[in-house]
Design a protein around this motif. Sequence first.
Motif, PDB file in Angstrom:
ATOM      1  N   ASP A   1      -5.158 -13.235   7.185  1.00  0.00           N
ATOM      2  CA  ASP A   1      -3.912 -12.847   7.852  1.00  0.00           C
ATOM      3  C   ASP A   1      -2.731 -12.911   6.891  1.00  0.00           C
ATOM      4  O   ASP A   1      -1.834 -12.069   6.932  1.00  0.00           O
ATOM      5  CB  ASP A   1      -3.642 -13.737   9.064  1.00  0.00           C
TER       6      ASP A   1
ATOM      7  N   LEU B   1      -2.797  -9.771   4.837  1.00  0.00           N
ATOM      8  CA  LEU B   1      -2.315  -8.626   5.621  1.00  0.00           C
ATOM      9  C   LEU B   1      -0.798  -8.641   5.735  1.00  0.00           C
ATOM     10  O   LEU B   1      -0.140  -7.608   5.613  1.00  0.00           O
ATOM     11  CB  LEU B   1      -2.927  -8.632   7.022  1.00  0.00           C
TER      12      LEU B   1
ATOM     13  N   LYS C   1       0.766  -1.450   3.512  1.00  0.00           N
ATOM     14  CA  LYS C   1       0.033  -1.192   4.751  1.00  0.00           C
ATOM     15  C   LYS C   1       1.061  -0.964   5.841  1.00  0.00           C
ATOM     16  O   LYS C   1       2.125  -1.575   5.844  1.00  0.00           O
ATOM     17  CB  LYS C   1      -0.840  -2.386   5.146  1.00  0.00           C
TER      18      LYS C   1
ATOM     19  N   GLU D   1      -1.922   0.431  10.612  1.00  0.00           N
ATOM     20  CA  GLU D   1      -3.129   0.005   9.900  1.00  0.00           C
ATOM     21  C   GLU D   1      -3.454  -1.457  10.200  1.00  0.00           C
ATOM     22  O   GLU D   1      -4.614  -1.808  10.449  1.00  0.00           O
ATOM     23  CB  GLU D   1      -2.960   0.204   8.390  1.00  0.00           C
ATOM     24  N   VAL D   2      -2.440  -2.292  10.181  1.00  0.00           N
ATOM     25  CA  VAL D   2      -2.635  -3.713  10.454  1.00  0.00           C
ATOM     26  C   VAL D   2      -3.108  -3.914  11.895  1.00  0.00           C
ATOM     27  O   VAL D   2      -4.009  -4.714  12.156  1.00  0.00           O
ATOM     28  CB  VAL D   2      -1.345  -4.510  10.160  1.00  0.00           C
TER      29      VAL D   2
ATOM     30  N   LYS E   1      -4.870  -1.874  13.720  1.00  0.00           N
ATOM     31  CA  LYS E   1      -6.285  -1.487  13.792  1.00  0.00           C
ATOM     32  C   LYS E   1      -7.184  -2.558  13.187  1.00  0.00           C
ATOM     33  O   LYS E   1      -8.246  -2.865  13.736  1.00  0.00           O
ATOM     34  CB  LYS E   1      -6.504  -0.148  13.095  1.00  0.00           C
ATOM     35  N   ILE E   2      -6.787  -3.123  12.086  1.00  0.00           N
ATOM     36  CA  ILE E   2      -7.582  -4.174  11.439  1.00  0.00           C
ATOM     37  C   ILE E   2      -7.714  -5.376  12.370  1.00  0.00           C
ATOM     38  O   ILE E   2      -8.820  -5.901  12.579  1.00  0.00           O
ATOM     39  CB  ILE E   2      -6.959  -4.587  10.090  1.00  0.00           C
TER      40      ILE E   2
ATOM     41  N   ARG F   1      -9.950  -4.542  15.385  1.00  0.00           N
ATOM     42  CA  ARG F   1     -11.374  -4.508  14.999  1.00  0.00           C
ATOM     43  C   ARG F   1     -11.924  -5.917  14.839  1.00  0.00           C
ATOM     44  O   ARG F   1     -13.046  -6.204  15.251  1.00  0.00           O
ATOM     45  CB  ARG F   1     -11.564  -3.703  13.725  1.00  0.00           C
ATOM     46  N   GLU F   2     -11.135  -6.805  14.234  1.00  0.00           N
ATOM     47  CA  GLU F   2     -11.579  -8.184  14.061  1.00  0.00           C
ATOM     48  C   GLU F   2     -11.766  -8.879  15.413  1.00  0.00           C
ATOM     49  O   GLU F   2     -12.585  -9.783  15.538  1.00  0.00           O
ATOM     50  CB  GLU F   2     -10.587  -8.961  13.207  1.00  0.00           C
TER      51      GLU F   2
END
Length: 62
Positions: free
Chosen positions: A32, A35, A44, A48-49, A51-52, A55-56
Motif C-alpha cells: 500500500d 501504491l 499511477k 489504476e489504484v 482497480k488494484i 482486485r486484491e
Amino acid sequence: MTPRKTEAEARAAVAAMEPIMAIEGREMSDADRELLVELIQGTKTIEEVTKIIAREAGYEID
C-alpha cells in the motif's frame, strides 16, 4: 505520464503521514505504501489504484 513529484518527495510525504497513522493505531503495508508513493508521484492514476485494491479484495472491475 510525467511524474508530478520526485520519488523522494513522494516518500517524504508518506513518511510524514506515518506518525499520524500510528497515533490512530493504523499501519500501512509495504504494498500500500508503494501504491501511495506512485499515486503521489502521478505515475499511477486513482483509477489504476482503485482497480488494484479491488482486485486484491477479490473484485474484478474494469
